[in-house]
Scaffold this motif. Structure first.
Motif, PDB file in Angstrom:
ATOM      1  N   PHE A 113      -4.833   6.759   1.003  1.00  0.00           N
ATOM      2  CA  PHE A 113      -4.797   5.792   2.097  1.00  0.00           C
ATOM      3  C   PHE A 113      -3.878   6.259   3.216  1.00  0.00           C
ATOM      4  O   PHE A 113      -4.132   6.009   4.389  1.00  0.00           O
ATOM      5  CB  PHE A 113      -4.333   4.429   1.574  1.00  0.00           C
ATOM      6  CG  PHE A 113      -4.650   3.291   2.509  1.00  0.00           C
ATOM      7  CD1 PHE A 113      -5.924   2.751   2.561  1.00  0.00           C
ATOM      8  CD2 PHE A 113      -3.676   2.757   3.350  1.00  0.00           C
ATOM      9  CE1 PHE A 113      -6.239   1.700   3.423  1.00  0.00           C
ATOM     10  CE2 PHE A 113      -3.969   1.717   4.217  1.00  0.00           C
ATOM     11  CZ  PHE A 113      -5.260   1.184   4.248  1.00  0.00           C
ATOM     12  N   TRP A 114      -2.791   6.942   2.835  1.00  0.00           N
ATOM     13  CA  TRP A 114      -1.828   7.479   3.806  1.00  0.00           C
ATOM     14  C   TRP A 114      -1.788   8.990   3.703  1.00  0.00           C
ATOM     15  O   TRP A 114      -1.873   9.557   2.608  1.00  0.00           O
ATOM     16  CB  TRP A 114      -0.427   6.904   3.561  1.00  0.00           C
ATOM     17  CG  TRP A 114      -0.380   5.412   3.598  1.00  0.00           C
ATOM     18  CD1 TRP A 114      -0.188   4.565   2.549  1.00  0.00           C
ATOM     19  CD2 TRP A 114      -0.563   4.583   4.759  1.00  0.00           C
ATOM     20  NE1 TRP A 114      -0.237   3.269   2.975  1.00  0.00           N
ATOM     21  CE2 TRP A 114      -0.465   3.235   4.319  1.00  0.00           C
ATOM     22  CE3 TRP A 114      -0.790   4.838   6.104  1.00  0.00           C
ATOM     23  CZ2 TRP A 114      -0.582   2.162   5.199  1.00  0.00           C
ATOM     24  CZ3 TRP A 114      -0.925   3.772   6.980  1.00  0.00           C
ATOM     25  CH2 TRP A 114      -0.811   2.452   6.524  1.00  0.00           C
ATOM     26  N   GLY A 115      -1.629   9.665   4.824  1.00  0.00           N
ATOM     27  CA  GLY A 115      -1.613  11.120   4.833  1.00  0.00           C
ATOM     28  C   GLY A 115      -0.483  11.710   4.013  1.00  0.00           C
ATOM     29  O   GLY A 115      -0.656  12.733   3.348  1.00  0.00           O
ATOM     30  N   PHE A 116       0.693  11.084   4.024  1.00  0.00           N
ATOM     31  CA  PHE A 116       1.836  11.643   3.297  1.00  0.00           C
ATOM     32  C   PHE A 116       1.595  11.648   1.789  1.00  0.00           C
ATOM     33  O   PHE A 116       2.177  12.453   1.060  1.00  0.00           O
ATOM     34  CB  PHE A 116       3.130  10.907   3.646  1.00  0.00           C
ATOM     35  CG  PHE A 116       3.200   9.466   3.205  1.00  0.00           C
ATOM     36  CD1 PHE A 116       3.498   9.128   1.900  1.00  0.00           C
ATOM     37  CD2 PHE A 116       2.989   8.440   4.122  1.00  0.00           C
ATOM     38  CE1 PHE A 116       3.585   7.791   1.497  1.00  0.00           C
ATOM     39  CE2 PHE A 116       3.058   7.107   3.742  1.00  0.00           C
ATOM     40  CZ  PHE A 116       3.353   6.787   2.422  1.00  0.00           C
ATOM     41  N   GLN A 117       0.717  10.748   1.303  1.00  0.00           N
ATOM     42  CA  GLN A 117       0.447  10.692  -0.129  1.00  0.00           C
ATOM     43  C   GLN A 117      -0.241  11.958  -0.631  1.00  0.00           C
ATOM     44  O   GLN A 117      -0.138  12.291  -1.817  1.00  0.00           O
ATOM     45  CB  GLN A 117      -0.409   9.458  -0.440  1.00  0.00           C
ATOM     46  CG  GLN A 117       0.334   8.145  -0.235  1.00  0.00           C
ATOM     47  CD  GLN A 117      -0.572   6.923  -0.322  1.00  0.00           C
ATOM     48  OE1 GLN A 117      -1.731   6.965   0.089  1.00  0.00           O
ATOM     49  NE2 GLN A 117      -0.052   5.835  -0.862  1.00  0.00           N
ATOM     50  N   ARG A 118      -0.938  12.673   0.249  1.00  0.00           N
ATOM     51  CA  ARG A 118      -1.570  13.933  -0.149  1.00  0.00           C
ATOM     52  C   ARG A 118      -0.525  14.980  -0.529  1.00  0.00           C
ATOM     53  O   ARG A 118      -0.832  15.936  -1.243  1.00  0.00           O
ATOM     54  CB  ARG A 118      -2.437  14.489   0.982  1.00  0.00           C
ATOM     55  CG  ARG A 118      -3.589  13.600   1.393  1.00  0.00           C
ATOM     56  CD  ARG A 118      -4.434  14.237   2.483  1.00  0.00           C
ATOM     57  NE  ARG A 118      -5.185  15.374   1.997  1.00  0.00           N
ATOM     58  CZ  ARG A 118      -4.911  16.634   2.262  1.00  0.00           C
ATOM     59  NH1 ARG A 118      -3.856  16.939   3.037  1.00  0.00           N
ATOM     60  NH2 ARG A 118      -5.653  17.613   1.779  1.00  0.00           N
ATOM     61  N   SER A 141       0.820  -1.213   0.000  1.00  0.00           N
ATOM     62  CA  SER A 141       0.000   0.000   0.000  1.00  0.00           C
ATOM     63  C   SER A 141       0.855   1.264   0.000  1.00  0.00           C
ATOM     64  O   SER A 141       0.314   2.368  -0.083  1.00  0.00           O
ATOM     65  CB  SER A 141      -0.918   0.008   1.232  1.00  0.00           C
ATOM     66  OG  SER A 141      -0.179   0.263   2.416  1.00  0.00           O
ATOM     67  N   MET A 142       2.184   1.085   0.068  1.00  0.00           N
ATOM     68  CA  MET A 142       3.104   2.219   0.197  1.00  0.00           C
ATOM     69  C   MET A 142       4.036   2.299  -1.007  1.00  0.00           C
ATOM     70  O   MET A 142       4.091   1.380  -1.826  1.00  0.00           O
ATOM     71  CB  MET A 142       3.929   2.059   1.481  1.00  0.00           C
ATOM     72  CG  MET A 142       3.097   2.104   2.741  1.00  0.00           C
ATOM     73  SD  MET A 142       4.148   2.106   4.219  1.00  0.00           S
ATOM     74  CE  MET A 142       2.899   2.019   5.494  1.00  0.00           C
ATOM     75  N   PRO A 143       4.788   3.390  -1.138  1.00  0.00           N
ATOM     76  CA  PRO A 143       5.758   3.500  -2.227  1.00  0.00           C
ATOM     77  C   PRO A 143       6.787   2.369  -2.175  1.00  0.00           C
ATOM     78  O   PRO A 143       7.127   1.855  -1.104  1.00  0.00           O
ATOM     79  CB  PRO A 143       6.430   4.859  -1.971  1.00  0.00           C
ATOM     80  CG  PRO A 143       5.432   5.632  -1.186  1.00  0.00           C
ATOM     81  CD  PRO A 143       4.714   4.631  -0.334  1.00  0.00           C
ATOM     82  N   ASP A 144       7.305   2.009  -3.336  1.00  0.00           N
ATOM     83  CA  ASP A 144       8.247   0.888  -3.448  1.00  0.00           C
ATOM     84  C   ASP A 144       9.505   1.087  -2.609  1.00  0.00           C
ATOM     85  O   ASP A 144      10.121   0.115  -2.162  1.00  0.00           O
ATOM     86  CB  ASP A 144       8.649   0.680  -4.911  1.00  0.00           C
ATOM     87  CG  ASP A 144       7.502   0.156  -5.767  1.00  0.00           C
ATOM     88  OD1 ASP A 144       6.517  -0.352  -5.179  1.00  0.00           O
ATOM     89  OD2 ASP A 144       7.573   0.279  -7.001  1.00  0.00           O
TER      90      ASP A 144
END
Length: 435
Positions: free
Chosen positions: A264-269, A109-112
């Motif tokens: 899904f994650w706050g940092f993705q915003r 669900s997170m960056p590689d």
């Protein structure tokens, strides 16, 4: 928010004998550090979905708890924990497919770039571990956080949690910077100002002979007062800390797991990739499970020289709870629910408070919203406390945050439906109208 451990006669007279006796016994055995919410504390005995019930059977719409993010006592989580507890519960020094499958699912669900998961019991432990790894990897000690941040309660992370109060020790290796402020700072200046404040803190550290190891941020600045916009304003500060040789640690205990709706994650915003991501409260829907996602290179030397072990972190039961939460979020469409119901609440709260000179701003992302109460250019803690306690008396629960305790904190479980959201709006409206 009003939090108490001692009560005036008027408060005690409003409680029945059973609750008064329980409060007195609680104070005797737990001591003075514990606090209770609300002017009249709640004696809760049961929860289901977005509802909590007291010992008299009264129902309260829960618009505060993110721990039970998929709803109180969600049957799928209860069943998963119960089933696994009846089979096996050990730790990560034995092979078990549960922890491997759960780690893999979280990482997908997170960056590689975030290639490893490490498990703990609490978000405090996750942030504590993040600091240990950051300091080990960089060979530095300095940490920068915002001036009302909360990152946990261990000795190490209480140092970087000014929200805990003035008596918490903060040594010279920690620096505080102003939080973003979407009410007083124009959106187009937000990112540059945060980066300038970070640069000033780094320069101040260096004058004292301390090098920056990390910039730690709750990516929606929830304890500071909830500052979510504009998306992307974190990027200049993240680029700066890396250019200065430090790491960026995203604390996702509050904004993670679909809370903000659009991501899904706050940092993705903010279109950034952290060096480490700390996780906590909502992971197990009330079962203690937390963790740290990180770039593999950060833990390579630490893992060979220091090792790491947590008796309960990553246990089969904890991972069963975590997997069930992810299943529920996906199968019940809770990220989309967070977005749509959150948008409705944001619009409705703005309409309810429109034209009031004692409300500065309504803001939020997904099912995390804030209403800032003011008195001229000052914080209006009195209005915030009135609204919080009026709601409590009338069957709805929220809280208040910020350095002036004047910002309403509205953070319901992700399963909040439209009809319950409408009920919450009417309760908020009644509370403001009664002031």
């Amino acid at each position: 928010m009003t939090m108490v451990n001692a009560f005036d006669p008027n408060t005690l007279s409003a409680l029945d004998a059973e609750d008064v006796a329980l409060i007195e016994h609680r104070n005797q055995v737990l001591g003075p550090a514990y606090r209770l919410f609300y002017e009249q504390p709640l004696h809760l005995v049961r929860g289901e979905g977005v509802w909590l019930y007291d010992n008299k059977g009264k129902a309260y719409l829960d618009a505060y708890n993110n721990v039970t993010s998929v709803g109180h006592c969600h049957p799928k989580v209860v069943e998963a924990v119960t089933r696994q507890l009846g089979i096996l519960n050990t730790h990560t020094r034995y092979l078990h497919d549960g922890v491997v499958a759960y780690a893999d699912r979280l990482l997908r669900s997170m960056p590689d770039a975030l290639g490893h998961m490490m498990f703990t019991c609490t978000g405090s432990e996750a942030n504590d571990l993040a600091l240990r790894i950051a300091r080990s990897y960089t060979g530095r000690q300095g940490v920068i956080v915002t001036n009302r941040a909360y990152h946990g309660v261990t000795e190490a992370v209480s140092e970087i949690s000014p929200a805990l109060g003035e008596f918490v020790h903060r040594g010279p290796r920690v620096r505080l910077i102003p939080a973003p402020d979407s009410y007083r700072v124009p959106p187009e200046e937000q990112g540059a100002l945060l980066a300038r404040d970070l640069a000033a803190a780094i320069a101040e550290m260096r004058r004292d002979g301390i090098e920056p190891a990390a910039f730690v941020v709750d990516t929606i600045f929830s304890s500071d007062g909830l500052y979510v916009d504009p998306p992307g304003f974190l990027k200049p500060a993240v680029e700066l800390i890396r250019a200065e040789g430090g790491l960026f640690i995203a604390d996702e205990v509050q904004p993670g797991f679909a809370r903000t709706g659009e991501t899904f994650w706050g940092f993705q915003r903010h279109d950034v990739v952290p060096d480490m991501v700390s996780l906590g409260k909502p992971m197990g829907n009330g079962f203690p499970v937390a963790g740290l996602a990180l770039r593999p290179e950060l833990v390579e030397e630490f893992g060979t020289k220091a090792r790491y072990f947590n008796t309960f972190g990553g246990s089969p039961v904890a991972c069963a709870a975590g997997m069930a939460v992810l299943d529920v979020i996906e199968q019940e469409g809770l990220q989309e629910n967070s977005r749509t119901v959150g948008d409705f609440l944001l619009k409705s709260f703005s309409e309810v408070t429109a034209g009031r000179d004692d409300v500065a701003q309504v803001r939020g992302a997904g099912l995390f919203l804030a209403v800032e109460c003011i008195d001229g250019d000052k914080a209006n803690a009195g209005l915030a406390s009135h609204v919080v306690n009026h709601l409590r008396q009338n069957g709805a629960l929220i809280s208040a945050i910020g350095p002036g305790a004047n910002i309403l904190k509205i953070r319901p479980p992700l399963v909040l439906g439209r009809s319950d959201a409408e009920r919450l709006v009417e309760s908020i409206k009644a509370a403001f109208n009664a002031y």
